[in-house]
Design an enzyme around this catalytic site. Structure first.
Site, PDB file in Angstrom:
ATOM      1  N   ARG A   1       0.846  -1.190   0.000  1.00 59.56           N
ATOM      2  CA  ARG A   1       0.000   0.000   0.000  1.00 59.56           C
ATOM      3  C   ARG A   1       0.883   1.241   0.000  1.00 59.56           C
ATOM      4  NH1 ARG A   1      -4.659  -1.055   4.457  1.00 59.56           N
ATOM      5  NH2 ARG A   1      -3.016  -0.763   6.003  1.00 59.56           N
TER       6      ARG A   1
ATOM      7  N   ASP B   1      -9.965   3.481  14.129  1.00 57.64           N
ATOM      8  CA  ASP B   1      -8.627   3.086  13.671  1.00 57.64           C
ATOM      9  C   ASP B   1      -8.590   2.940  12.155  1.00 57.64           C
ATOM     10  OD1 ASP B   1     -10.372   0.863  14.536  1.00 57.64           O
ATOM     11  OD2 ASP B   1      -8.861  -0.393  13.584  1.00 57.64           O
TER      12      ASP B   1
HETATM   13  P1  AMP Z   1      -9.277  -4.179  10.913  1.00 54.89           P
HETATM   14  O1  AMP Z   1     -10.588  -4.655  11.418  1.00 54.89           O
HETATM   15  O2  AMP Z   1      -8.777  -4.890   9.695  1.00 54.89           O
HETATM   16  O3  AMP Z   1      -9.205  -2.713  10.767  1.00 54.89           O
HETATM   17  O4  AMP Z   1      -8.189  -4.577  12.014  1.00 54.89           O
HETATM   18  C1  AMP Z   1      -8.296  -4.228  13.363  1.00 54.89           C
HETATM   19  C2  AMP Z   1      -7.001  -4.552  14.048  1.00 54.89           C
HETATM   20  O5  AMP Z   1      -6.724  -5.940  13.943  1.00 54.89           O
HETATM   21  C3  AMP Z   1      -5.785  -3.834  13.503  1.00 54.89           C
HETATM   22  O6  AMP Z   1      -4.940  -3.541  14.578  1.00 54.89           O
HETATM   23  C4  AMP Z   1      -5.169  -4.855  12.594  1.00 54.89           C
HETATM   24  O7  AMP Z   1      -3.792  -4.658  12.420  1.00 54.89           O
HETATM   25  C5  AMP Z   1      -5.450  -6.141  13.352  1.00 54.89           C
HETATM   26  N1  AMP Z   1      -5.502  -7.309  12.472  1.00 54.89           N
HETATM   27  C6  AMP Z   1      -6.434  -7.635  11.562  1.00 54.89           C
HETATM   28  N2  AMP Z   1      -6.146  -8.800  10.955  1.00 54.89           N
HETATM   29  C7  AMP Z   1      -4.977  -9.227  11.488  1.00 54.89           C
HETATM   30  C8  AMP Z   1      -4.144 -10.367  11.291  1.00 54.89           C
HETATM   31  N3  AMP Z   1      -4.445 -11.317  10.424  1.00 54.89           N
HETATM   32  N4  AMP Z   1      -3.016 -10.444  12.024  1.00 54.89           N
HETATM   33  C9  AMP Z   1      -2.686  -9.500  12.916  1.00 54.89           C
HETATM   34  N5  AMP Z   1      -3.425  -8.426  13.162  1.00 54.89           N
HETATM   35  C10 AMP Z   1      -4.557  -8.278  12.461  1.00 54.89           C
HETATM   36 MG    MG Z   2      -7.865  -1.521  10.244  1.00 55.68          MG
END
Ligand code: AMP
Ligand code: MG
Length: 529
Positions: free
Chosen positions: A201, A278
């Site tokens: 990205r 976030d």
């Molecule tokens: P998101 O819902 O994708 O915005 O993610 C919320 C949080 O979960 C963020 O801190 C992401 O970095 C973390 N996250 C999502 N998927 C993963 C993954 N497969 N491994 C580690 N962290 C994750």
């Molecule tokens: Mg996120």
């Protein structure tokens, strides 16, 4: 394929995030709470067998890379995280956030690894980030990886949004890692091994509202202020040196940028799906493409996210209010450094008025009018939105087709448009309402008195012919999972010119087929990615 690092010797790195902000003194990569620091140094995981699936020529060009560069072995190695260039400083950043309305504490780059920032030959700053390149201190209980299907969706959609003129983070490349990743796609206990992938990205900055919230929530004003000063100096240099005055000007600008981004989402029918704080960019960029979706039939109640199916917090019609709610959280977070309530409230109020005025201007152009009046036009515009919803009209097809309806068009021109873009077998039931709306619209066009050329140009510049319909992305994913990337390439090329009808591409500008209505990936998606 050439095998040289030469393409990257042109890149000038200027890693201000690391230079200006406090880092984590712990350098081991294990999950933890990170205090009084904005980032932790990490190394990307080595991918077993990286394979380039696609890259964006438009993005590559912005980064001074040629097509040959992007086809080199080195490019794939770097974009998979297997090779760090000497000037790269890989790190994961610390942020928190409100998820679905609740404070969730530390989140952070759990599967995004930043490589540093480059200054291109035009003097623009571009930060590079690998998504899915392995665990970081912020990975909590997850693996830091990403699967092919979600990576295809992010890669295609962020570039499609850019070409639609919607502020967004970008995508340079999509690489298969050669590793398998375990995912329970439907959260029903049936985990499957899926192909792993990494998207590179690119954005001027990946800073999110949550980058300020985390330090504020810990009453760590020193780190909060450091983050604010950094953001002003690097991302908003035109506002001047950090001071209470410039912090306030900055917040007002974030409100404006956010309002404008949401107006664009409403214009093209994009539903983000996870508008947690976030996932809100400080630059008003669309960020974090997860279970997003595009409206087929116009339905303000629709959300693509199965996790949100109950409350529908992030439904299409609620996005403007949610952005406001998120801005309130940002205001709360930065208040301790500013200690002035009223100007923050004023900026928030301006979010609402900016949104209203920009939305009206946007709707005017979608309808081929020079302007809309908030009071006088309110009712008939609301009538149109009701008609779109009740008659289940395909949003993209309807607005694009509306440019063919002229001030003196007969009813049957409009009736055939409705028939062509309704998902109902019984659209005739809505003809009475449609006829009366058409009369008002034609009256309004007459009063506006613009040339039909102007009207057509205006409408075709804001009403896309092609968007990344949910089922089109899914078809490309299905093929990619079988090793056929041709549909990804075709969609990527098509979506570089979304406002131009392209001959031979009519199949991409059609209603969602019946089979796609209930299929996973084409209608609803889980957060599993
Ligand atoms: P998101 O819902 O994708 O915005 O993610 C919320 C949080 O979960 C963020 O801190 C992401 O970095 C973390 N996250 C999502 N998927 C993963 C993954 N497969 N491994 C580690 N962290 C994750
Ligand atoms: Mg996120």
């Amino acid at each position: 394929m050439t095998n040289t690092a030469e393409p990257f010797t042109r890149w000038r790195f200027d890693n201000q995030f690391i230079l200006q902000l406090p880092g984590d003194s712990e350098t081991e990569n294990f999950r933890r709470q990170v205090y009084a620091a904005c980032y932790s140094l990490v190394r990307p995981k080595t991918a077993a067998q990286p394979k380039l699936v696609d890259y964006s020529k438009a993005m590559a060009q912005q980064l001074d890379l040629t097509e040959q560069d992007c086809q080199s072995v080195w490019f794939t190695q770097v974009m998979a995280g297997n090779q760090l260039l000497p000037e790269m400083q890989a790190y994961a950043s610390c942020y928190g956030g409100h998820q679905f309305g609740h404070w969730a504490g530390q989140l952070g780059d759990g599967r995004a690894i930043n490589l540093g920032e480059i200054i291109n030959t035009q003097g623009q700053r571009w930060a590079l980030q690998l998504k899915g390149a392995g665990p970081t201190p912020y990975s909590r209980s997850a693996d830091g990886l990403a699967v092919l299907r979600s990576s295809v969706r992010e890669f295609l959609c962020s570039e499609a949004m850019y070409h639609l003129g919607v502020p967004t983070t970008r995508a340079l490349s999509l690489v298969l890692t050669g590793d398998k990743v375990l995912r329970d796609m439907f959260y029903d206990g049936n985990s499957q091994w899926e192909p792993g992938a990494v998207v590179c990205r690119v954005a001027p900055s990946f800073t999110r509202f949550g980058h300020f919230q985390i330090h504020s929530s810990r009453q760590d004003l020193k780190t909060l202020k450091a983050m604010m000063d950094y953001t002003l100096r690097v991302d908003f240099p035109h506002l001047g040196e950090p001071s209470v005055e410039t912090y306030l000007a900055w917040f007002a600008e974030v409100c404006r940028l956010t309002a404008d981004m949401i107006v664009h989402w409403q214009r093209v029918g994009f539903v983000h799906g996870v508008m947690n704080t976030d996932n809100m960019s400080i630059l008003g960029l669309t960020i974090d493409y997860g279970p997003y979706g595009w409206l087929d039939n116009y339905d303000p109640e629709w959300t693509p996210n199965t996790t949100d199916a109950q409350g529908r917090r992030y439904r299409f019609g609620h996005q403007p209010q949610i952005a406001y709610w998120n801005l309130v959280q940002l205001a709360n977070a930065i208040y301790p450094v500013i200690e002035q309530l009223e100007p923050l409230q004023q900026a928030l109020a301006q979010y609402a008025s900016r949104y209203e005025s920009q939305w009206l201007a946007m709707m005017a152009s979608k309808l081929g009018l020079s302007h809309l009046d908030e009071q006088e036009d309110e009712l008939w515009v609301a009538d149109l939105l009701r008609l779109l919803q009740d008659a289940q009209l395909d949003m993209t097809l309807f607005y694009r087709g509306l440019s063919q309806v002229q001030v003196d068009s007969e009813w049957n021109v409009f009736a055939s448009l409705l028939k062509a873009c309704s998902y109902l077998d019984t659209v005739e039931e809505h003809f009475y309402a449609a006829k009366s709306w058409l009369k008002q619209y034609q009256k309004r066009l007459l009063a506006d008195n613009q040339s039909s050329e102007w009207r057509l140009l205006t409408m075709e510049a804001v009403n896309p012919c092609y968007v990344l319909r949910n089922y089109l992305a899914q078809e490309a994913i299905d093929a990619a999972e079988q090793g056929d990337f041709s549909k990804i390439h075709a969609l990527q090329k098509l979506l570089e010119n979304p406002y131009q009808a392209q001959s031979g591409q009519e199949m991409f500008a059609q209603k969602r087929p019946d089979w796609a209505k209930q299929r996973a990936g084409c209608s609803m998606l889980s957060c599993s990615s």
